[in-house]
Design a protein around this motif. Structure first.
Motif, PDB file in Angstrom:
ATOM      1  N   ALA A 104      21.258  -0.348  27.301  1.00 27.10           N
ATOM      2  CA  ALA A 104      21.299  -0.362  25.831  1.00 27.10           C
ATOM      3  C   ALA A 104      22.721  -0.137  25.327  1.00 27.10           C
ATOM      4  O   ALA A 104      23.160  -0.770  24.361  1.00 27.10           O
ATOM      5  CB  ALA A 104      20.362   0.701  25.273  1.00 27.10           C
ATOM      6  N   TYR A 114      15.146   2.838  17.763  1.00 22.69           N
ATOM      7  CA  TYR A 114      14.830   2.221  19.059  1.00 22.69           C
ATOM      8  C   TYR A 114      14.940   3.242  20.183  1.00 22.69           C
ATOM      9  O   TYR A 114      14.040   3.371  21.031  1.00 22.69           O
ATOM     10  CB  TYR A 114      15.784   1.048  19.273  1.00 22.69           C
ATOM     11  CG  TYR A 114      15.650   0.306  20.588  1.00 22.69           C
ATOM     12  CD1 TYR A 114      14.428  -0.209  20.997  1.00 22.69           C
ATOM     13  CD2 TYR A 114      16.754   0.085  21.397  1.00 22.69           C
ATOM     14  CE1 TYR A 114      14.302  -0.920  22.184  1.00 22.69           C
ATOM     15  CE2 TYR A 114      16.655  -0.617  22.575  1.00 22.69           C
ATOM     16  CZ  TYR A 114      15.424  -1.121  22.971  1.00 22.69           C
ATOM     17  OH  TYR A 114      15.323  -1.822  24.145  1.00 22.69           O
ATOM     18  N   TYR A 128      10.142  -3.121  18.910  1.00 24.52           N
ATOM     19  CA  TYR A 128      11.602  -3.155  18.856  1.00 24.52           C
ATOM     20  C   TYR A 128      12.202  -4.291  19.680  1.00 24.52           C
ATOM     21  O   TYR A 128      13.188  -4.906  19.272  1.00 24.52           O
ATOM     22  CB  TYR A 128      12.170  -1.813  19.332  1.00 24.52           C
ATOM     23  CG  TYR A 128      11.975  -0.707  18.333  1.00 24.52           C
ATOM     24  CD1 TYR A 128      12.892  -0.501  17.308  1.00 24.52           C
ATOM     25  CD2 TYR A 128      10.855   0.121  18.387  1.00 24.52           C
ATOM     26  CE1 TYR A 128      12.708   0.501  16.367  1.00 24.52           C
ATOM     27  CE2 TYR A 128      10.665   1.132  17.457  1.00 24.52           C
ATOM     28  CZ  TYR A 128      11.594   1.311  16.449  1.00 24.52           C
ATOM     29  OH  TYR A 128      11.406   2.302  15.528  1.00 24.52           O
ATOM     30  N   GLY A 129      11.631  -4.569  20.846  1.00 27.23           N
ATOM     31  CA  GLY A 129      12.187  -5.625  21.680  1.00 27.23           C
ATOM     32  C   GLY A 129      12.232  -6.968  20.984  1.00 27.23           C
ATOM     33  O   GLY A 129      13.295  -7.607  20.879  1.00 27.23           O
ATOM     34  N   ARG A 160      11.768   4.902  22.481  1.00 28.45           N
ATOM     35  CA  ARG A 160      11.769   4.861  23.949  1.00 28.45           C
ATOM     36  C   ARG A 160      11.955   6.247  24.578  1.00 28.45           C
ATOM     37  O   ARG A 160      11.990   6.339  25.802  1.00 28.45           O
ATOM     38  CB  ARG A 160      12.902   3.931  24.424  1.00 28.45           C
ATOM     39  CG  ARG A 160      12.763   2.469  24.018  1.00 28.45           C
ATOM     40  CD  ARG A 160      11.636   1.794  24.780  1.00 28.45           C
ATOM     41  NE  ARG A 160      11.506   0.395  24.455  1.00 28.45           N
ATOM     42  CZ  ARG A 160      12.077  -0.605  25.155  1.00 28.45           C
ATOM     43  NH1 ARG A 160      12.840  -0.325  26.204  1.00 28.45           N
ATOM     44  NH2 ARG A 160      11.889  -1.862  24.800  1.00 28.45           N
ATOM     45  N   TRP A 167      17.279  -6.453  23.879  1.00 32.14           N
ATOM     46  CA  TRP A 167      15.888  -6.911  23.931  1.00 32.14           C
ATOM     47  C   TRP A 167      15.236  -6.555  25.272  1.00 32.14           C
ATOM     48  O   TRP A 167      14.096  -6.114  25.327  1.00 32.14           O
ATOM     49  CB  TRP A 167      15.851  -8.419  23.692  1.00 32.14           C
ATOM     50  CG  TRP A 167      14.532  -9.080  23.983  1.00 32.14           C
ATOM     51  CD1 TRP A 167      13.289  -8.659  23.621  1.00 32.14           C
ATOM     52  CD2 TRP A 167      14.345 -10.316  24.700  1.00 32.14           C
ATOM     53  NE1 TRP A 167      12.326  -9.541  24.058  1.00 32.14           N
ATOM     54  CE2 TRP A 167      12.948 -10.559  24.725  1.00 32.14           C
ATOM     55  CE3 TRP A 167      15.202 -11.221  25.294  1.00 32.14           C
ATOM     56  CZ2 TRP A 167      12.414 -11.687  25.337  1.00 32.14           C
ATOM     57  CZ3 TRP A 167      14.676 -12.353  25.901  1.00 32.14           C
ATOM     58  CH2 TRP A 167      13.292 -12.583  25.919  1.00 32.14           C
ATOM     59  N   ARG A 168      15.990  -6.704  26.359  1.00 32.25           N
ATOM     60  CA  ARG A 168      15.434  -6.494  27.696  1.00 32.25           C
ATOM     61  C   ARG A 168      15.866  -5.160  28.310  1.00 32.25           C
ATOM     62  O   ARG A 168      15.694  -4.957  29.514  1.00 32.25           O
ATOM     63  CB  ARG A 168      15.868  -7.640  28.621  1.00 32.25           C
ATOM     64  CG  ARG A 168      15.498  -9.029  28.124  1.00 32.25           C
ATOM     65  CD  ARG A 168      13.989  -9.177  27.942  1.00 32.25           C
ATOM     66  NE  ARG A 168      13.275  -9.036  29.202  1.00 32.25           N
ATOM     67  CZ  ARG A 168      11.952  -8.964  29.299  1.00 32.25           C
ATOM     68  NH1 ARG A 168      11.215  -8.981  28.203  1.00 32.25           N
ATOM     69  NH2 ARG A 168      11.384  -8.855  30.483  1.00 32.25           N
ATOM     70  N   SER A 169      16.425  -4.263  27.514  1.00 32.05           N
ATOM     71  CA  SER A 169      16.941  -3.005  28.054  1.00 32.05           C
ATOM     72  C   SER A 169      15.825  -2.179  28.699  1.00 32.05           C
ATOM     73  O   SER A 169      14.711  -2.081  28.183  1.00 32.05           O
ATOM     74  CB  SER A 169      17.581  -2.166  26.939  1.00 32.05           C
ATOM     75  OG  SER A 169      18.806  -2.713  26.544  1.00 32.05           O
ATOM     76  N   THR A 170      16.177  -1.582  29.827  1.00 32.18           N
ATOM     77  CA  THR A 170      15.232  -0.707  30.532  1.00 32.18           C
ATOM     78  C   THR A 170      15.725   0.734  30.590  1.00 32.18           C
ATOM     79  O   THR A 170      15.048   1.586  31.158  1.00 32.18           O
ATOM     80  CB  THR A 170      15.007  -1.218  31.965  1.00 32.18           C
ATOM     81  OG1 THR A 170      16.272  -1.307  32.642  1.00 32.18           O
ATOM     82  CG2 THR A 170      14.347  -2.590  31.958  1.00 32.18           C
ATOM     83  N   LEU A 216      15.319  -9.647  19.834  1.00 33.04           N
ATOM     84  CA  LEU A 216      15.266 -11.068  20.179  1.00 33.04           C
ATOM     85  C   LEU A 216      15.424 -11.925  18.928  1.00 33.04           C
ATOM     86  O   LEU A 216      16.188 -12.905  18.921  1.00 33.04           O
ATOM     87  CB  LEU A 216      13.951 -11.391  20.878  1.00 33.04           C
ATOM     88  CG  LEU A 216      13.702 -12.883  21.162  1.00 33.04           C
ATOM     89  CD1 LEU A 216      14.773 -13.459  22.076  1.00 33.04           C
ATOM     90  CD2 LEU A 216      12.302 -13.074  21.765  1.00 33.04           C
TER      91      LEU A 216
END
Length: 400
Positions: free
Chosen positions: A308, A245, A370-371, A249, A300-303, A375
């Motif tokens: 993370a 992951y 990955y998101g 990113r 799931w919502r990490s920016t 979830l």
């Protein structure tokens, strides 16, 4: 020869004296963890499928031998199971060493490696199950949660200690480097643990009356096992997919995130395991699964890296007490004569949750990314929350 019980005034110290044998076993598991796939693929020249199989065989062997180990503990006692487990780990180290000694004969080397992985998986189930039941006999069933918690701490701690040492050894020159050196150290550690275990006083097995067939034990722990499997999916997502992951990113620091997960996991077990006895296992499981779900939703919502890391920390904090909290409840559903079988049957669900989550989540990553994978893991954990709430309702006084 036996030795007197360690520090009769301190149950924790008496637990630590025996749980060290579990630590030895898991250091042995950690030593080749980062070395085996590279050796099979790059040194022996086999493809990544064979390399992956060489890793997963250990977990399949653990899964297959849990029931036998648990029933043996119930009938013959915990100390003999630990001794057998550590002897098997010693044999696994010898086979690993021999595999590293024949890199120019790939067929022989990979067969020895496969034998080593199978032996290590069997050694793990016998040592871990025996150590838990040995400690329960030493400090009493009322401290089951504390015993299971310490076993988990030494399990993850042993892997965390062994993996970097094994990787370091793999880069050293012969004769003490490479897989040969890793196998030699593995065999020496396990044999030392075997000698130590032989010196401790055993606890007698429970009377044979009241023993249940393993099938009945399995179905009695089944409801709690299903919840454990749901919670284990989140752990599988972290252990198998977090590094990928971060890489997808283009983030740095995946190793730190995994370290954060592990450190928080251990700290929560150290600081809060007594809450299982005070609050009840099912209540602690509900809270733990909710925290784990929150961590997976954050992933799931990490920016960015910080969010993370927070998600990994919360996932570790939540998953930490799931096994001991549910394990106490599961073992209590059978008589003392069936504790080993119950623990073996219950642990199967941990193997199922982690073992199946890897390929399942991998397919999801290929299709959705990955998101959504995180979830889906959170949804599994959330299902575990719902199932635990139902279990709490069924076990209240006056509820059939």
């Amino acid at each position: 020869m036996t030795s007197p019980r360690t520090s009769s005034g301190s149950p924790t110290l008496r637990i630590l004296a025996v749980v060290l044998f579990n630590l030895v076993c898991y250091v042995d598991i950690g030593l080749p963890m980062a070395v085996v796939p590279v050796f099979v693929h790059q040194t022996l020249g086999y493809n990544t499928v064979i390399a992956g199989l060489a890793v997963s065989l250990q977990y399949l062997a653990t899964f297959a031998s849990r029931a036998t180990a648990g029933r043996y503990v119930d009938s013959r006692g915990a100390k003999p199971a630990v001794v057998i487990g550590l002897a098997t780990c010693t044999a696994a180290g010898v086979a690993l060493m021999l595999s590293g000694a024949f890199p120019h004969r790939p067929g022989l080397s990979v067969l020895l490696l496969i034998a080593s992985r199978i032996l290590m998986g069997v050694g793990e189930s016998w040592t871990a199950t025996g150590a838990i039941l040995w400690n329960i006999g030493r400090v009493g069933a009322e401290r089951t949660a504390q015993v299971i918690s310490w076993n988990g701490i030494t399990s993850y701690g042993g892997i965390a200690l062994g993996a970097p040492v094994g990787e370091m050894l793999s880069h050293l020159p012969a004769p003490f480097g490479g897989l040969l050196g890793v196998g030699l150290l593995s065999a020496v550690l396990a044999f030392g643990g075997l000698l130590g275990a032989s010196r401790y006083a055993p606890v007698p097995p429970m009377p044979k009356g009241g023993a249940l067939p393993f099938g009945q034990v399995f179905w009695r722990v089944f409801p709690h096992g299903i919840v454990l499997a749901c919670g284990s999916v989140g752990f599988g997502a972290i252990s198998a997919c977090l590094s990928l992951y971060f890489s997808a990113r283009h983030w740095q620091g995946a190793a730190l995130a995994l370290t954060v997960f592990g450190v928080v996991f251990v700290l929560v077990r150290l600081l809060f395991s007594r809450q299982i006895g005070r609050q009840g296992g099912l209540k602690v499981a509900v809270v733990s699964l909710l925290v784990e779900s929150a961590g997976l939703l954050i992933l799931w919502r990490s920016t960015g890296v910080l969010s993370a890391d927070l998600g990994a920390a919360l996932t570790g904090a939540g998953f930490s007490l799931v096994f001991p909290a549910l394990g106490v409840e599961a073992v209590s559903r059978v008589g003392p004569q069936n504790r080993g079988a119950a623990l073996g049957a219950f642990s199967v669900f941990l193997d199922i949750g982690i073992g199946l989550s890897g390929p399942m989540l991998g397919l999801m990553i290929q299709s959705l990314g990955y998101g959504p994978m995180f979830l889906a893991s959170a949804l599994f954990t959330g299902a575990g929350v719902g199932a635990t709430v139902l279990l709490r309702g069924r076990t209240r006084p006056g509820v059939a």
